[in-house]
Design a protein around this motif. Structure first.
Motif, short mmCIF file in Angstrom:
data_model
loop_
_atom_site.label_atom_id
_atom_site.label_comp_id
_atom_site.label_asym_id
_atom_site.label_seq_id
_atom_site.Cartn_x
_atom_site.Cartn_y
_atom_site.Cartn_z
N ASP A 79 36.28 41.02 38.39
CA ASP A 79 36.32 39.72 39.42
C ASP A 79 37.77 38.53 38.64
N PRO A 80 38.59 39.69 38.52
CA PRO A 80 39.42 38.72 37.26
C PRO A 80 40.50 38.25 38.51
N TYR A 81 40.11 37.33 39.54
CA TYR A 81 40.34 36.44 40.51
C TYR A 81 41.29 35.82 39.78
N ASP A 82 40.66 34.73 38.84
CA ASP A 82 41.07 33.07 39.12
C ASP A 82 42.53 33.94 38.36
N ALA A 83 42.22 35.19 37.36
CA ALA A 83 44.34 34.75 36.15
C ALA A 83 44.85 36.21 37.47
N PHE A 84 43.98 36.96 37.50
CA PHE A 84 45.12 37.40 38.24
C PHE A 84 45.67 36.62 39.89
N SER A 85 46.05 36.03 40.41
CA SER A 85 46.04 34.88 41.03
C SER A 85 47.27 34.45 40.39
N LEU A 86 47.61 34.48 38.89
CA LEU A 86 48.58 33.62 38.62
C LEU A 86 49.67 34.94 37.89
N LEU A 87 49.36 36.02 38.26
CA LEU A 87 49.95 36.76 37.91
C LEU A 87 50.04 37.47 38.81
N LYS A 88 49.90 37.48 40.12
CA LYS A 88 50.15 38.74 40.82
C LYS A 88 51.57 38.87 41.52
N ALA A 363 39.74 39.65 53.23
CA ALA A 363 39.92 38.45 51.76
C ALA A 363 38.99 38.22 51.61
N LYS A 364 37.32 37.99 52.69
CA LYS A 364 36.49 37.43 52.49
C LYS A 364 35.22 38.63 51.60
N THR A 365 36.18 39.97 53.06
CA THR A 365 35.12 40.61 52.37
C THR A 365 35.40 41.33 50.80
N ARG A 400 42.96 41.51 47.60
CA ARG A 400 42.71 39.84 48.20
C ARG A 400 43.04 39.03 48.37
N ILE A 401 43.98 39.17 47.14
CA ILE A 401 45.14 38.02 47.35
C ILE A 401 46.56 38.19 48.01
N ALA A 402 46.47 39.29 47.88
CA ALA A 402 47.52 40.05 49.31
C ALA A 402 47.28 39.58 50.55
N PHE A 403 46.16 39.87 51.27
CA PHE A 403 44.64 39.41 52.35
C PHE A 403 45.21 37.84 52.84
N GLU A 404 44.91 36.99 51.67
CA GLU A 404 45.27 35.67 51.35
C GLU A 404 46.54 35.19 51.77
N ARG A 405 47.62 35.78 51.63
CA ARG A 405 48.26 35.39 51.68
C ARG A 405 49.43 35.96 52.38
N ASN A 406 48.70 36.79 53.36
CA ASN A 406 49.75 37.16 54.37
C ASN A 406 50.50 37.79 54.00
#
Length: 431
Positions: A79-88, A363-365, A400-406
């Motif tokens: 679950d590398p969400y926090d780091a990948f949200s900076l890189l995506k 995104a929640k899923t 997940r990030i792509a869904f969050e950002r529309n």
């Protein structure tokens, strides 16, 4: 772009527009990027550098990461969400000027322009299939039955046990619908199936065809809770085997069936309803007319279809998820806008009755699946391998990030087979 010339890490950072938002350390001892960040990348060997130089962007970085040559620090690989949200949004390399390119090659070494063999988790690129099509191997043309089966096998036949760890007891690999903010993933998956049953107006004795049925969640729910005689089809043999066993275990085999079959080979007709939950992404935009025509032909007059699929956020073109997703996750996957899907359904003679977006629910899923992967990391690695587990960790947080950002969405399109103006649909929605 400025080539700093102080080692591998600063030179790689110079390729990223705007620099890196995480730190980067390389095997030569050099450092670059946001050194005060808790998240970072570690390039551990020359093969990783070769991956990055020979496939600039998300594919090269992904290859190095999957192979273990590029390590991510500060987050769990599941679950590398926090780091990948900076890189995506920062993985597409800028185009250097010729003079800058010479400096980059001099700094990093011309020997690293020889591509290493890709990790074993990588699927054949699309151009290989296109070449084989030109050579007369028509069975491998885009979205032929053979090629679709190969793509589905690549993604879905990883391991049923692996999916049990990641998806949870429902074994449902599609967007859940959360009735409340604090609902569990299992509650949300059950709610999704029930919502679809209600949208389709299912009742005891109806016949349901579920296209791309996965592990049979929709089939079992409709049979168990609505008394529906349900047939599901999937191109994944592993899914079909698991689903049939679960149907028998729950005592539903008098009502429910799952076949290992291409949906195009289903001969039965006169279904009261058709559900397609997560299939349209795989069939190809050019095949929408034939796909919805097939559904139209399988429905009885007044029958309903519910199409549930990931979509673009607009209708201006086709979406490609990028080279990494195409090679490692969804070979041949294509996305279109929800309007494109609705138009294709209408052009096939179906009457669209309702249209709904569940973007935030997906995104929640994905957050739930990522947590499951992280919580069951050792078991998932043991069941497959570490590279495969890394692929899943990376792609799920990216999605997940792509869904969050529309950037992408998830839509239900509900339609009826309306004949001579008679749809059988109520004056107002009843679900």
């Amino acid at each position: 772009m400025t080539v700093k010339g102080r080692g591998i890490a600063p030179t790689i950072e110079s390729l990223f527009p705007g620099g890196l938002k995480v730190w980067l350390k390389a095997y030569d001892g050099s450092e670059a990027g946001a050194l005060d960040q808790p998240y970072g990348l570690e390039l551990v060997n020359e093969r990783g550098l070769s991956y990055i130089m020979t496939a600039p962007g998300d594919l090269g970085l992904g290859r190095a990461y999957v192979a273990g040559d590029l390590k991510l620090h500060g987050v769990h690989p599941g679950d590398p969400y926090d780091a990948f949200s900076l890189l995506k949004d920062n993985t597409d390399f800028g185009i250097p000027k010729p003079t800058e390119l010479v400096g980059i090659i001099r700094e990093l070494g011309i020997s690293h322009l020889i591509p290493p063999p890709p990790p074993p988790q990588e699927h054949l690129p699309g151009w290989r299939h296109r070449l084989e099509g030109l050579r007369g191997l028509s069975k491998w043309s885009r979205h032929s039955q053979e090629r679709d089966a190969d793509a589905i096998h690549h993604h879905y036949d990883v391991s049923n046990t692996f999916y049990e760890h990641v998806l949870g007891p429902s074994m449902t690999y599609t967007c859940a619908v959360f009735p409340t903010e604090d609902a569990t993933l299992e509650e949300a998956q059950d709610h999704k199936y029930d919502l679809i049953c209600r949208k389709l107006g299912l009742k005891e004795g109806d016949r349901l065809l579920d296209l791309g049925c996965g592990w049979g969640g929709m089939v079992r729910h409709a049979a168990k809770h609505y008394g529906v005689k349900a047939l599901g089809v999937t191109l994944s043999r592993e899914q079909a085997t698991w689903a049939q066993e679960e149907i028998k275990r729950q005592g539903l085999d008098h009502l429910a069936e799952v076949r290992h079959s291409d949906y195009r080979d289903v001969p039965e007709t006169d279904f009261d309803a058709v559900s397609s939950i997560g299939l349209t992404e795989h069939i190809g935009v050019d095949n929408y007319p034939a796909y919805f025509a097939f559904i139209h032909d399988r429905l009885k007059p007044g029958g309903r279809v519910l199409n549930h699929c990931i979509t673009r956020h607009d209708n201006q073109g086709r979406a490609s998820a990028g080279a990494f997703i195409d090679r490692y996750v969804f070979p041949d996957g294509e996305l279109a806008g929800s309007g494109t899907i609705a138009r294709a359904a209408e052009d096939a003679g179906l009457e669209v009755q309702h249209h709904e977006n569940f973007r935030e629910h997906y995104a929640k899923t994905l957050a739930g699946w990522s947590k499951n992967l992280a919580d069951n990391w050792d078991a998932c690695v043991a069941e497959t391998d570490e590279g495969t587990a890394r692929v899943w960790g990376l792609y799920m947080v990216g999605s997940r990030i792509a869904f969050e950002r529309n950037e992408i969405q998830l839509h239900h399109v509900l339609a009826t087979k309306t004949v001579d103006g008679v749809s059988g649909y109520p004056l107002r929605h009843e679900f």
